[in-house]
Motif scaffolding. Structure first.
Motif, PDB file in Angstrom:
ATOM      1  N   SER A 223       0.834  -1.211   0.000  1.00  0.00           N
ATOM      2  CA  SER A 223       0.000   0.000   0.000  1.00  0.00           C
ATOM      3  C   SER A 223       0.862   1.252   0.000  1.00  0.00           C
ATOM      4  O   SER A 223       2.070   1.206   0.282  1.00  0.00           O
ATOM      5  CB  SER A 223      -0.902  -0.004   1.236  1.00  0.00           C
ATOM      6  N   GLY A 224       0.234   2.365  -0.290  1.00  0.00           N
ATOM      7  CA  GLY A 224       0.943   3.650  -0.249  1.00  0.00           C
ATOM      8  C   GLY A 224       1.461   3.974   1.136  1.00  0.00           C
ATOM      9  O   GLY A 224       2.527   4.556   1.304  1.00  0.00           O
ATOM     10  N   TRP A 225       0.688   3.572   2.151  1.00  0.00           N
ATOM     11  CA  TRP A 225       1.112   3.818   3.538  1.00  0.00           C
ATOM     12  C   TRP A 225       2.362   3.014   3.881  1.00  0.00           C
ATOM     13  O   TRP A 225       3.276   3.529   4.536  1.00  0.00           O
ATOM     14  CB  TRP A 225      -0.024   3.463   4.482  1.00  0.00           C
ATOM     15  N   GLN A 226       2.419   1.762   3.438  1.00  0.00           N
ATOM     16  CA  GLN A 226       3.608   0.945   3.691  1.00  0.00           C
ATOM     17  C   GLN A 226       4.835   1.524   2.997  1.00  0.00           C
ATOM     18  O   GLN A 226       5.931   1.547   3.571  1.00  0.00           O
ATOM     19  CB  GLN A 226       3.353  -0.485   3.220  1.00  0.00           C
ATOM     20  N   LEU A 227       4.648   1.991   1.768  1.00  0.00           N
ATOM     21  CA  LEU A 227       5.756   2.625   1.052  1.00  0.00           C
ATOM     22  C   LEU A 227       6.229   3.884   1.776  1.00  0.00           C
ATOM     23  O   LEU A 227       7.430   4.111   1.935  1.00  0.00           O
ATOM     24  CB  LEU A 227       5.327   2.980  -0.372  1.00  0.00           C
ATOM     25  N   ALA A 228       5.256   4.684   2.206  1.00  0.00           N
ATOM     26  CA  ALA A 228       5.587   5.947   2.872  1.00  0.00           C
ATOM     27  C   ALA A 228       6.358   5.697   4.168  1.00  0.00           C
ATOM     28  O   ALA A 228       7.399   6.318   4.424  1.00  0.00           O
ATOM     29  CB  ALA A 228       4.305   6.733   3.156  1.00  0.00           C
ATOM     30  N   VAL A 229       5.857   4.767   4.985  1.00  0.00           N
ATOM     31  CA  VAL A 229       6.507   4.487   6.280  1.00  0.00           C
ATOM     32  C   VAL A 229       7.882   3.862   6.067  1.00  0.00           C
ATOM     33  O   VAL A 229       8.850   4.193   6.772  1.00  0.00           O
ATOM     34  CB  VAL A 229       5.611   3.571   7.145  1.00  0.00           C
ATOM     35  N   GLY A 230       8.005   2.958   5.093  1.00  0.00           N
ATOM     36  CA  GLY A 230       9.299   2.325   4.840  1.00  0.00           C
ATOM     37  C   GLY A 230      10.349   3.313   4.387  1.00  0.00           C
ATOM     38  O   GLY A 230      11.479   3.310   4.890  1.00  0.00           O
ATOM     39  N   LYS A 231       9.977   4.171   3.441  1.00  0.00           N
ATOM     40  CA  LYS A 231      10.944   5.161   2.935  1.00  0.00           C
ATOM     41  C   LYS A 231      11.272   6.194   4.005  1.00  0.00           C
ATOM     42  O   LYS A 231      12.425   6.581   4.194  1.00  0.00           O
ATOM     43  CB  LYS A 231      10.385   5.842   1.681  1.00  0.00           C
ATOM     44  N   TRP A 232      10.231   6.642   4.720  1.00  0.00           N
ATOM     45  CA  TRP A 232      10.472   7.611   5.795  1.00  0.00           C
ATOM     46  C   TRP A 232      11.352   7.018   6.889  1.00  0.00           C
ATOM     47  O   TRP A 232      12.248   7.690   7.403  1.00  0.00           O
ATOM     48  CB  TRP A 232       9.145   8.055   6.397  1.00  0.00           C
ATOM     49  N   GLY A 233      11.116   5.758   7.245  1.00  0.00           N
ATOM     50  CA  GLY A 233      11.913   5.127   8.295  1.00  0.00           C
ATOM     51  C   GLY A 233      13.393   5.111   7.965  1.00  0.00           C
ATOM     52  O   GLY A 233      14.241   5.380   8.826  1.00  0.00           O
ATOM     53  N   ALA A 234      13.711   4.828   6.686  1.00  0.00           N
ATOM     54  CA  ALA A 234      15.127   4.786   6.288  1.00  0.00           C
ATOM     55  C   ALA A 234      15.766   6.169   6.375  1.00  0.00           C
ATOM     56  O   ALA A 234      16.870   6.341   6.915  1.00  0.00           O
ATOM     57  CB  ALA A 234      15.243   4.239   4.866  1.00  0.00           C
ATOM     58  N   VAL A 235      15.066   7.189   5.842  1.00  0.00           N
ATOM     59  CA  VAL A 235      15.612   8.561   5.876  1.00  0.00           C
ATOM     60  C   VAL A 235      15.688   9.069   7.314  1.00  0.00           C
ATOM     61  O   VAL A 235      16.656   9.737   7.698  1.00  0.00           O
ATOM     62  CB  VAL A 235      14.752   9.505   5.004  1.00  0.00           C
ATOM     63  N   ALA A 236      14.662   8.744   8.119  1.00  0.00           N
ATOM     64  CA  ALA A 236      14.675   9.176   9.522  1.00  0.00           C
ATOM     65  C   ALA A 236      15.839   8.552  10.278  1.00  0.00           C
ATOM     66  O   ALA A 236      16.478   9.212  11.117  1.00  0.00           O
ATOM     67  CB  ALA A 236      13.354   8.807  10.192  1.00  0.00           C
ATOM     68  N   LEU A 237      16.149   7.279   9.992  1.00  0.00           N
ATOM     69  CA  LEU A 237      17.287   6.629  10.654  1.00  0.00           C
ATOM     70  C   LEU A 237      18.606   7.305  10.260  1.00  0.00           C
ATOM     71  O   LEU A 237      19.510   7.446  11.088  1.00  0.00           O
ATOM     72  CB  LEU A 237      17.323   5.138  10.291  1.00  0.00           C
ATOM     73  N   VAL A 238      18.709   7.707   8.988  1.00  0.00           N
ATOM     74  CA  VAL A 238      19.905   8.453   8.573  1.00  0.00           C
ATOM     75  C   VAL A 238      20.000   9.768   9.343  1.00  0.00           C
ATOM     76  O   VAL A 238      21.058  10.133   9.863  1.00  0.00           O
ATOM     77  CB  VAL A 238      19.884   8.716   7.049  1.00  0.00           C
ATOM     78  N   GLY A 239      18.863  10.487   9.426  1.00  0.00           N
ATOM     79  CA  GLY A 239      18.847  11.754  10.170  1.00  0.00           C
ATOM     80  C   GLY A 239      19.175  11.576  11.631  1.00  0.00           C
ATOM     81  O   GLY A 239      19.928  12.364  12.221  1.00  0.00           O
ATOM     82  N   MET A 240      18.621  10.532  12.241  1.00  0.00           N
ATOM     83  CA  MET A 240      18.912  10.272  13.655  1.00  0.00           C
ATOM     84  C   MET A 240      20.368   9.866  13.851  1.00  0.00           C
ATOM     85  O   MET A 240      20.977  10.201  14.877  1.00  0.00           O
ATOM     86  CB  MET A 240      17.974   9.179  14.181  1.00  0.00           C
ATOM     87  N   GLY A 241      20.908   9.137  12.871  1.00  0.00           N
ATOM     88  CA  GLY A 241      22.335   8.808  12.937  1.00  0.00           C
ATOM     89  C   GLY A 241      23.199  10.045  12.901  1.00  0.00           C
ATOM     90  O   GLY A 241      24.206  10.148  13.617  1.00  0.00           O
ATOM     91  N   VAL A 242      22.787  11.020  12.069  1.00  0.00           N
ATOM     92  CA  VAL A 242      23.504  12.298  12.016  1.00  0.00           C
ATOM     93  C   VAL A 242      23.429  13.004  13.363  1.00  0.00           C
ATOM     94  O   VAL A 242      24.419  13.572  13.845  1.00  0.00           O
ATOM     95  CB  VAL A 242      22.922  13.195  10.901  1.00  0.00           C
ATOM     96  N   VAL A 243      22.259  12.967  14.003  1.00  0.00           N
ATOM     97  CA  VAL A 243      22.090  13.586  15.323  1.00  0.00           C
ATOM     98  C   VAL A 243      23.053  12.962  16.330  1.00  0.00           C
ATOM     99  O   VAL A 243      23.772  13.665  17.058  1.00  0.00           O
ATOM    100  CB  VAL A 243      20.634  13.428  15.820  1.00  0.00           C
TER     101      VAL A 243
END
Length: 387
Positions: A223-243
């Motif tokens: 679903s679109g929601w699964q795609l959105a959460v999966g892609k966001w999760g990866a980018v968010a983990l990169v951002g949190m790693g930067v933090v």
């Protein structure tokens, strides 16, 4: 749920394989803040070096024997300025201001007439400008001593002119640290998060669309929601790693700072680090969602990069908002993203306890931004690919 996790793993692998994303995240997190603190350390060292030189460069010192005597008594050395001191100050060869003494200085001083001293330096010569304050302080002391001597010679007690004693009383808390030198630090941390997330967010949307790898992903039963959460999760983990990397880069940087003044002002411990994590991790998640939403409608990598740079420009402007409100900061600051985090980080750097109600308000706002952006991404994901 499993489909979302698989998408997250796939996007995270792609982000870590992309050299541009990886290098940007590492450089912004590991080098940005340490370099800034080292620059501050170098500047402070230059200022303190100028104050420790105890050298006065002058033109016409032979016209001011009283001033010469005073300067020597203060432990300073006097050097004659070179004939081409103006040119040398402009090309940075002369690293101190030059004291210009008029020929009639002594005669006017003895007759109690106004007399002017000039301090010559090129405004683009930063080292010479650093030497201005100690020289002015020295001359002010001479003026004070001359006034006292003139009054004493006329039989007037100098105390008659000093019936009111004005002193400063600092109301700073004992545990509060001075952060004037590091007040730009929160903005640098926020910039690192935005820059660190940006390329991962662009690559997972406009980058995949440009490469033609987004369409095959859509052919899977997700679903679109699964795609959105999966892609966001990866980018968010990169951002949190930067933090995490940015915050923990403070500790080795503290060991490298040689300037004692900056070292005393910047005292960062584990408690402060966890306070920063509590403040910044929700913001990194919301920034990741926003950057994906912005890049989703873009048909090319370059277009997405331009649009996301507007978000990057937003941070310095918002960080300057407290200048418009001198004194007590308005209560609504805690509801403005970036501004609230900037405010809370400054409190932590001052050694104050973290304001948990303000942190809670910031968490609510960041959660709302993240959820809104994810709903938008979920709705637009398939429509964008089919367009």
């Amino acid at each position: 749920m499993m489909a979302t996790i698989e998408i997250l793993k796939k996007e995270l692998r792609d982000a870590l394989r992309d050299r541009r994303t990886l290098m940007t995240a590492l450089i912004s997190s590991l080098l940005g803040v340490p370099l800034m603190l080292l620059v501050f350390s170098a500047i402070l060292s230059q200022v303190e070096t100028q104050e420790e030189k105890r050298i006065v460069i002058a033109v016409g010192m032979e016209h001011a024997p009283q001033l010469e005597n005073f300067i020597l008594r203060q432990g300073y050395q006097i050097q004659a300025a070179p004939a081409d001191y103006e040119a040398k100050s402009r090309n940075k060869e002369l690293t101190q201001p030059v004291l210009l003494i008029p020929a009639d200085f002594e005669s006017k001083l003895l007759s109690a007439e106004p007399v002017r001293l000039e301090l010559a330096y090129d405004t683009s010569n930063r080292q010479a400008e650093f030497g201005l304050r100690p020289l002015r302080r020295l001359l002010d002391a001479f003026v004070q001593e001359s006034m006292v001597m003139n009054l004493t010679m006329r039989g007037i007690s100098p105390d008659l002119l000093q019936t009111i004693d004005i002193r400063e009383r600092h109301l700073q808390k004992p545990e509060e640290r001075k952060t004037t030198l590091t007040e730009m630090l929160p903005m640098m941390v926020l910039m690192a998060i935005v820059v660190g997330c940006m390329y991962a967010a662009i690559d997972t949307t406009a980058g995949e669309r440009e490469r033609g790898s987004l369409e095959p992903l859509m052919m899977n039963p997700v679903s679109g929601w699964q795609l959105a959460v999966g892609k966001w999760g990866a980018v968010a983990l990169v951002g949190m790693g930067v933090v995490v990397l940015t915050i923990f880069s403070f500790f080795p940087t503290q060991w490298l700072i040689k300037n004692e003044t900056l070292r005393a002002a910047f005292q960062f411990n584990l408690k402060d680090a966890f306070g920063f994590l509590f403040i910044l991790l929700p913001l990194a998640a919301s920034i990741a969602a926003l950057q994906i939403a912005i890049a989703l409608d873009c048909k090319s990598y370059k277009e997405a990069q331009v649009r996301n740079q507007i978000v990057t420009m937003f941070i310095p402007f918002v960080s300057l908002a407290p200048i418009l409100f001198p004194g007590r900061e308005p209560a609504w600051f805690q509801w403005v993203p970036v501004l609230a985090q900037n405010q809370m980080m400054n409190q932590v750097l001052k050694g104050e306890a973290l304001n948990f109600p303000a942190a809670g308000a910031a968490l609510i706002v960041c959660s709302g931004i993240t959820l809104t952006a994810l709903l938008y991404i979920a709705q637009k994901m398939r429509k964008v690919v089919m367009a």
